[in-house]
Scaffold this motif. Structure first.
Motif, PDB file in Angstrom:
ATOM      1  N   GLU A 166       0.779  -1.145   0.050  1.00  0.00           N
ATOM      2  CA  GLU A 166      -0.129  -0.043  -0.026  1.00  0.00           C
ATOM      3  C   GLU A 166       0.803   1.206   0.065  1.00  0.00           C
ATOM      4  N   PRO A 167       0.781   1.983  -1.072  1.00  0.00           N
ATOM      5  CA  PRO A 167       1.474   3.380  -1.202  1.00  0.00           C
ATOM      6  C   PRO A 167       1.154   4.417  -0.069  1.00  0.00           C
ATOM      7  N   ASN A 168       2.037   5.029   0.674  1.00  0.00           N
ATOM      8  CA  ASN A 168       1.705   5.934   1.367  1.00  0.00           C
ATOM      9  C   ASN A 168       1.584   7.388   0.767  1.00  0.00           C
ATOM     10  N   MET A 169       1.430   8.435   1.698  1.00  0.00           N
ATOM     11  CA  MET A 169       1.429   9.753   0.897  1.00  0.00           C
ATOM     12  C   MET A 169       2.627  10.181   0.328  1.00  0.00           C
ATOM     13  N   PHE A 170       3.590   9.918   0.995  1.00  0.00           N
ATOM     14  CA  PHE A 170       5.003  10.315   0.137  1.00  0.00           C
ATOM     15  C   PHE A 170       5.242   9.728  -1.073  1.00  0.00           C
ATOM     16  N   ASP A 171       4.694   8.326  -1.223  1.00  0.00           N
ATOM     17  CA  ASP A 171       5.130   7.583  -2.570  1.00  0.00           C
ATOM     18  C   ASP A 171       4.210   8.277  -3.407  1.00  0.00           C
ATOM     19  N   TYR A 172       3.000   8.676  -3.224  1.00  0.00           N
ATOM     20  CA  TYR A 172       2.244   9.244  -4.194  1.00  0.00           C
ATOM     21  C   TYR A 172       2.713  10.611  -4.691  1.00  0.00           C
ATOM     22  N   GLU A 173       3.275  11.187  -3.578  1.00  0.00           N
ATOM     23  CA  GLU A 173       3.774  12.647  -4.043  1.00  0.00           C
ATOM     24  C   GLU A 173       5.012  12.665  -4.674  1.00  0.00           C
ATOM     25  N   TYR A 174       5.933  11.655  -4.575  1.00  0.00           N
ATOM     26  CA  TYR A 174       7.122  11.572  -5.422  1.00  0.00           C
ATOM     27  C   TYR A 174       6.906  11.193  -6.926  1.00  0.00           C
ATOM     28  N   VAL A 175       5.790   9.926  -6.964  1.00  0.00           N
ATOM     29  CA  VAL A 175       5.520   9.630  -8.197  1.00  0.00           C
ATOM     30  C   VAL A 175       4.744  10.944  -9.114  1.00  0.00           C
ATOM     31  N   VAL A 176       3.880  11.582  -8.626  1.00  0.00           N
ATOM     32  CA  VAL A 176       3.212  12.701  -9.289  1.00  0.00           C
ATOM     33  C   VAL A 176       4.237  13.595  -9.513  1.00  0.00           C
ATOM     34  N   GLY A 177       5.116  13.737  -8.683  1.00  0.00           N
ATOM     35  CA  GLY A 177       6.379  14.817  -8.952  1.00  0.00           C
ATOM     36  C   GLY A 177       7.066  14.454 -10.042  1.00  0.00           C
ATOM     37  N   SER A 178       7.360  13.153 -10.015  1.00  0.00           N
ATOM     38  CA  SER A 178       8.250  12.590 -11.287  1.00  0.00           C
ATOM     39  C   SER A 178       7.684  12.835 -12.505  1.00  0.00           C
ATOM     40  N   MET A 179       6.337  12.374 -12.658  1.00  0.00           N
ATOM     41  CA  MET A 179       5.405  12.651 -13.760  1.00  0.00           C
ATOM     42  C   MET A 179       5.191  13.961 -14.417  1.00  0.00           C
ATOM     43  N   SER A 180       4.964  14.904 -13.249  1.00  0.00           N
ATOM     44  CA  SER A 180       4.678  16.300 -13.759  1.00  0.00           C
ATOM     45  C   SER A 180       6.071  16.860 -14.091  1.00  0.00           C
ATOM     46  N   ARG A 181       7.062  16.766 -13.534  1.00  0.00           N
ATOM     47  CA  ARG A 181       8.418  17.360 -14.177  1.00  0.00           C
ATOM     48  C   ARG A 181       8.944  16.638 -15.234  1.00  0.00           C
ATOM     49  N   SER A 182       8.518  15.391 -15.798  1.00  0.00           N
ATOM     50  CA  SER A 182       9.097  14.756 -16.919  1.00  0.00           C
ATOM     51  C   SER A 182       8.021  15.140 -17.880  1.00  0.00           C
ATOM     52  N   GLY A 183       7.027  16.022 -17.763  1.00  0.00           N
ATOM     53  CA  GLY A 183       6.040  16.210 -18.858  1.00  0.00           C
ATOM     54  C   GLY A 183       4.864  15.209 -18.955  1.00  0.00           C
ATOM     55  N   TYR A 184       4.711  14.424 -18.295  1.00  0.00           N
ATOM     56  CA  TYR A 184       3.360  13.205 -18.255  1.00  0.00           C
ATOM     57  C   TYR A 184       2.323  13.769 -17.280  1.00  0.00           C
ATOM     58  N   VAL A 185       1.627  15.038 -17.931  1.00  0.00           N
ATOM     59  CA  VAL A 185       0.731  15.763 -16.962  1.00  0.00           C
ATOM     60  C   VAL A 185      -0.553  14.674 -16.891  1.00  0.00           C
ATOM     61  N   LYS A 186      -1.083  14.171 -17.949  1.00  0.00           N
ATOM     62  CA  LYS A 186      -2.163  13.296 -17.602  1.00  0.00           C
ATOM     63  C   LYS A 186      -1.978  12.361 -16.653  1.00  0.00           C
ATOM     64  N   SER A 187      -0.940  11.506 -16.784  1.00  0.00           N
ATOM     65  CA  SER A 187      -0.614  10.607 -15.864  1.00  0.00           C
ATOM     66  C   SER A 187      -0.563  11.289 -14.458  1.00  0.00           C
ATOM     67  N   ALA A 188       0.385  12.147 -14.204  1.00  0.00           N
ATOM     68  CA  ALA A 188       0.380  12.995 -12.950  1.00  0.00           C
ATOM     69  C   ALA A 188      -1.215  13.329 -12.513  1.00  0.00           C
ATOM     70  N   MET A 189      -1.925  13.571 -13.156  1.00  0.00           N
ATOM     71  CA  MET A 189      -3.350  14.172 -12.734  1.00  0.00           C
ATOM     72  C   MET A 189      -4.000  12.929 -12.502  1.00  0.00           C
ATOM     73  N   THR A 190      -3.860  11.973 -13.281  1.00  0.00           N
ATOM     74  CA  THR A 190      -4.711  10.671 -12.789  1.00  0.00           C
ATOM     75  C   THR A 190      -4.221  10.001 -11.242  1.00  0.00           C
ATOM     76  N   LEU A 191      -3.039   9.983 -10.937  1.00  0.00           N
ATOM     77  CA  LEU A 191      -2.493   9.798  -9.787  1.00  0.00           C
ATOM     78  C   LEU A 191      -2.898  10.853  -8.660  1.00  0.00           C
ATOM     79  N   LEU A 192      -2.975  12.187  -9.199  1.00  0.00           N
ATOM     80  CA  LEU A 192      -3.490  13.004  -8.058  1.00  0.00           C
ATOM     81  C   LEU A 192      -4.757  12.886  -7.654  1.00  0.00           C
ATOM     82  N   ARG A 193      -5.538  12.625  -8.572  1.00  0.00           N
ATOM     83  CA  ARG A 193      -7.109  12.531  -8.089  1.00  0.00           C
ATOM     84  C   ARG A 193      -7.241  11.181  -7.275  1.00  0.00           C
ATOM     85  N   GLU A 194      -6.565  10.149  -7.511  1.00  0.00           N
ATOM     86  CA  GLU A 194      -6.199   8.819  -6.914  1.00  0.00           C
ATOM     87  C   GLU A 194      -5.782   9.359  -5.447  1.00  0.00           C
ATOM     88  N   MET A 195      -4.771  10.220  -5.471  1.00  0.00           N
ATOM     89  CA  MET A 195      -4.386  10.462  -3.912  1.00  0.00           C
ATOM     90  C   MET A 195      -5.414  11.332  -3.316  1.00  0.00           C
TER      91      MET A 195
END
Length: 416
Positions: free
Chosen positions: A369-398
């Motif tokens: 089970e991912p914790n809050m920091f796991d979600y934040e780091y994945v969303v951050g890596s996606m957004s910084r690399s330009g994968y905005v849609k994937s980042a927003m999907t994980l953000l909504r799940e978070m």
């Protein structure tokens, strides 16, 4: 209930009593079965207690009319509970004693306070402390004050810790090394009390007390947790190893872990590559010294080492350490610590979204089970690399879990 029986139990020997089915041996709880003279294990005793639905049936042998003997035996059990970090059984036992009209004494209240402190429930400890003094008229002794100072250290309330210490001396009680160590621990949680902690150490020496291993650990934590004080930590480390009662072979894992975490904080805050490399070299020297002393590294130590390389952005070395940790402890055991989170943090820091997806998928496969920091780091890596849609999907799940991302990740998403 004879005096010699109580002496045997208090000295740590296993004694069977018809009034009390529990006994204590070397700080561990065992239960004596009248039909089976061999005591069952501590773990089995706790399992039986959890399964028991009727507390009065569990403690039924305590119905002997001699309340003094029952309270003495109950205090022994409460002390064993507190030494093993068990809080709720003590309160259940307290209710049982109250139902028999037995009032706890100072020693019993000490066990209750100690269990609360060990379980990080300082507010409960203060309730018991105030209730004992205000409503029962029982004045605390030196041991109770030591536990309350430890409670202040838990809440980072150094001012209140020194107030209790002054009150202790005002009442004519003599402080010992446990009080000074608790004060230093309280100072270790506050960077603005750094020099006050060293003053407490000098006051301890002037009073005729020598620092114990716990005192030195508190000093090391104070130096490592205060920004820019690693020079003091290194001097303290040398002083620890020079003590006759402490050596490299007898140092506990907490000493090594504390020092490595201190260097990791320095790496995170230093802005130059040479300084980060110097701190990484010190970390490796500590690990080599640990191996030379014949000690085995445990999971928290390896996590601290991994965190140092993650903070420095060393991808290949961090991945190698993580692979070795998986081979030694297994992916499931790593989920109990911060290893997976550290790897996700590494890939966010180095802007490697593709690499971050690999541990993320592995965590899902292993049902970690991912914790809050796991979600934040994945969303951050996606957004910084330009994968905005994937980042927003994980953000909504978070957000569906009630978590929010940090300001840095929000700014990264807004820029995209």
């Amino acid at each position: 209930t004879k005096p010699n029986s109580l002496v045997k139990i208090s000295s740590g020997e296993l004694v069977q009593s018809k009034y009390f089915p529990w006994a204590v041996k070397k700080g561990q709880i065992v239960k004596v079965d009248p039909d089976n003279p061999n005591p069952i294990s501590k773990r089995r005793a706790i399992q039986l207690e959890k399964r028991s639905k009727d507390l009065s049936e569990l403690h039924e042998p305590l119905t002997d009319p001699k309340k003094i003997a029952i309270l003495a035996l109950g205090t022994i059990l409460a002390r064993a509970y507190s030494q093993n970090g068990l809080m709720e059984p003590i309160f259940s036992l307290t209710k049982f004693l109250a139902s028999r009209g037995i009032e706890p004494d100072r020693h019993y209240y000490l066990c209750m306070i100690q269990s609360c402190v060990k379980n990080d429930r300082p507010e409960r400890a203060w309730e018991i402390f105030d209730f004992m003094r205000t409503y029962k008229g029982i004045e605390p002794d030196e041991k109770v004050y030591a536990q309350m100072i430890n409670a202040c250290a838990t809440t980072r309330d150094a001012e209140k810790a020194f107030t209790l210490f002054d009150e202790l001396k005002y009442l004519g009680l003599e402080p010992d090394e446990s009080h000074y160590t608790a004060l230093i621990t309280a100072c270790a949680r506050r960077s603005d009390f750094f020099f006050k902690g060293w003053e407490t150490l000098e006051m301890m020496k002037v009073s005729g007390f020598f620092p114990t291993p716990v005192t030195y650990l508190a000093l090391l934590q104070m130096c490592c947790q205060t920004p820019g004080r690693m020079t003091f930590a290194e001097k303290t480390w040398v002083a620890i190893k020079e003590q006759p009662f402490i050596g490299s072979k007898t140092l506990g894992p907490k000493f090594w872990h504390t020092l490595i975490c201190g260097y990791t904080r320095e790496i995170e805050k230093c802005g130059s590559v040479p300084r980060a490399n110097a701190n990484l070299t010190r970390v490796e020297n500590i690990m080599m010294e640990l191996k030379k002393s014949g000690l085995e590294t445990d999971l928290p130590l390896e996590e601290a080492r991994l965190s140092a390389y993650v903070s420095a952005g060393r991808i290949r070395t961090a991945e190698g350490i993580f692979t070795d940790m998986q081979a030694k402890w297994g992916a499931a055991d790593l989920a109990k610590g911060r290893a997976w989170t550290q790897m996700l943090k590494l890939y966010m820091k180095t802007r490697r979204a593709e690499n971050a997806l690999e541990p993320w998928r592995k965590m899902r496969e292993l049902k970690i089970e991912p914790n809050m920091f796991d979600y934040e780091y994945v969303v951050g890596s996606m957004s910084r690399s330009g994968y905005v849609k994937s980042a927003m999907t994980l953000l909504r799940e978070m957000r569906s879990k009630g978590w929010t991302v940090g300001e840095g990740v929000k700014r990264s998403l807004l820029k995209k």
